[in-house]
Design a protein around this motif. Sequence first.
Motif, PDB file in Angstrom:
ATOM      1  N   VAL A 170       0.842  -1.194   0.000  1.00  0.00           N
ATOM      2  CA  VAL A 170       0.000   0.000   0.000  1.00  0.00           C
ATOM      3  C   VAL A 170       0.883   1.252   0.000  1.00  0.00           C
ATOM      4  N   LYS A 171       0.242   2.396  -0.237  1.00  0.00           N
ATOM      5  CA  LYS A 171       0.895   3.682  -0.080  1.00  0.00           C
ATOM      6  C   LYS A 171       0.673   4.166   1.349  1.00  0.00           C
ATOM      7  N   ASP A 172       1.668   4.808   1.926  1.00  0.00           N
ATOM      8  CA  ASP A 172       1.503   5.348   3.278  1.00  0.00           C
ATOM      9  C   ASP A 172       1.704   6.860   3.325  1.00  0.00           C
ATOM     10  N   ASP A 185       1.296 -10.425  -1.346  1.00  0.00           N
ATOM     11  CA  ASP A 185       0.327 -11.241  -2.082  1.00  0.00           C
ATOM     12  C   ASP A 185      -0.379 -10.417  -3.156  1.00  0.00           C
ATOM     13  N   ILE A 186      -0.729  -9.179  -2.800  1.00  0.00           N
ATOM     14  CA  ILE A 186      -1.400  -8.268  -3.727  1.00  0.00           C
ATOM     15  C   ILE A 186      -0.917  -6.850  -3.438  1.00  0.00           C
ATOM     16  N   ALA A 187      -1.195  -5.940  -4.367  1.00  0.00           N
ATOM     17  CA  ALA A 187      -0.882  -4.530  -4.159  1.00  0.00           C
ATOM     18  C   ALA A 187      -2.135  -3.699  -4.400  1.00  0.00           C
ATOM     19  N   VAL A 221      -3.460  -5.256  -7.860  1.00  0.00           N
ATOM     20  CA  VAL A 221      -2.421  -5.960  -8.606  1.00  0.00           C
ATOM     21  C   VAL A 221      -2.197  -7.333  -7.984  1.00  0.00           C
ATOM     22  N   MET A 222      -2.138  -8.368  -8.843  1.00  0.00           N
ATOM     23  CA  MET A 222      -1.913  -9.737  -8.387  1.00  0.00           C
ATOM     24  C   MET A 222      -0.880 -10.431  -9.285  1.00  0.00           C
TER      25      MET A 222
END
Length: 289
Positions: A65-67, A132-134, A253-254
Motif C-alpha cells: 500500500v501507499k503510506d 500477495d497483492i498490491a 495488482v496480483m
Amino acid sequence: MIDWLKLRLIYRQNRQYNQQHKLHLLLSAVIFLCLTFLFLNVGTSSVSAATLKEIQQRGYIIVAVKDNFPPLGFKDESGNLQGLEIELAQRLAQDLLGKSDVSNSDNLDNLVKFKPVTNLERLQAVIEGEVDIAIAKVTATPSRERIVNFSVPYYLDGGFIATKDTSIQKLTDLQNSKIAVLKNSSTIAPLRYYLPKAELVGVESYLEGQSLIENNQVIAFAADITSLSNWIKQNPQYRLLPTKISTQPLSVVMPKGLQYDELRRQVSQLIASYIEKGWLKQRAEYWGL
C-alpha cells in the motif's frame, strides 16, 4: 635438422594452442554455470508468491500500500494507516479469509499485513512475491498487464485542472496558458490533446507546482483527482475546473500465472459486489473522492 626444428616449433605452437583452448573452455563453463544459476534464481523468485489456498491456510494476506498518499493510503497522527485503499484491503482480507464478522481493529490487523511501497516498488513487490497483492494507486494499463494480473477497477481516477485564477472558468480558457504538470504523468497526453497550444511545465512535486502558481509562473496545475482533492482541502484558494480530461482505472495488482487465477477471480468478484452494494461509493465519498 631443419625438419626437426620445424617439428619442435609446430609442437610448441600446438601446445600453446591447446592450453589457450582449455582456458577458453574453462572460462566458458564458468560463465555458463553463472548464467544458469542466475536464471534459476530469477525463475524461483517469480513463482514465490502465495496462491489463494496458501493465503487462507496462512490466515492473513500481505498487501502493498501507499503510506504517504491521502486519501488513498496514509498515516494519521497516531501512525496508523488510513484511507480508501486501506479499508479496501481490510474488507478483502475479511472476505477472502472467511472472517466477515471481524470488526475490531486489532483483529483486522491479524488478517492483513501492510507493506508500504514507493511507486517504483508497487509491481515489483508482487512479481517477486514480497506481497500477495498490491492496492497502491496502480492504474491498469496494457503494458502492465503483460507482467501482472489486475482486478476489475475499484475506483475510476481522473485528470483535472486546479487553478486560483477566477477568470478561468472552463477548459478552453487555458488554450494559450502555462500549466504545471507532474513529469511523466499520465495527464500529459490528454492535456496535449485538449489544449495543444498550452505550454506544459514539468514539475517534480505538488509543492513545486503550487510554488509556480503562487509566483505566477503558471496559471494552473493538472493532476489526478485523488492527488488534487487533498491538496485543495489544504489550499482552499484553489478550485477544480468542471471538465474531467482523462480517466484511469485503479485496480488491485496480483501475480501472473494460472495458479493465481482463483485469487484474481475472487478479488474481482468481491470488488464487483462492493460496487453493486454501494459500499465502495460510500467509502470514496467519505474520503472526499
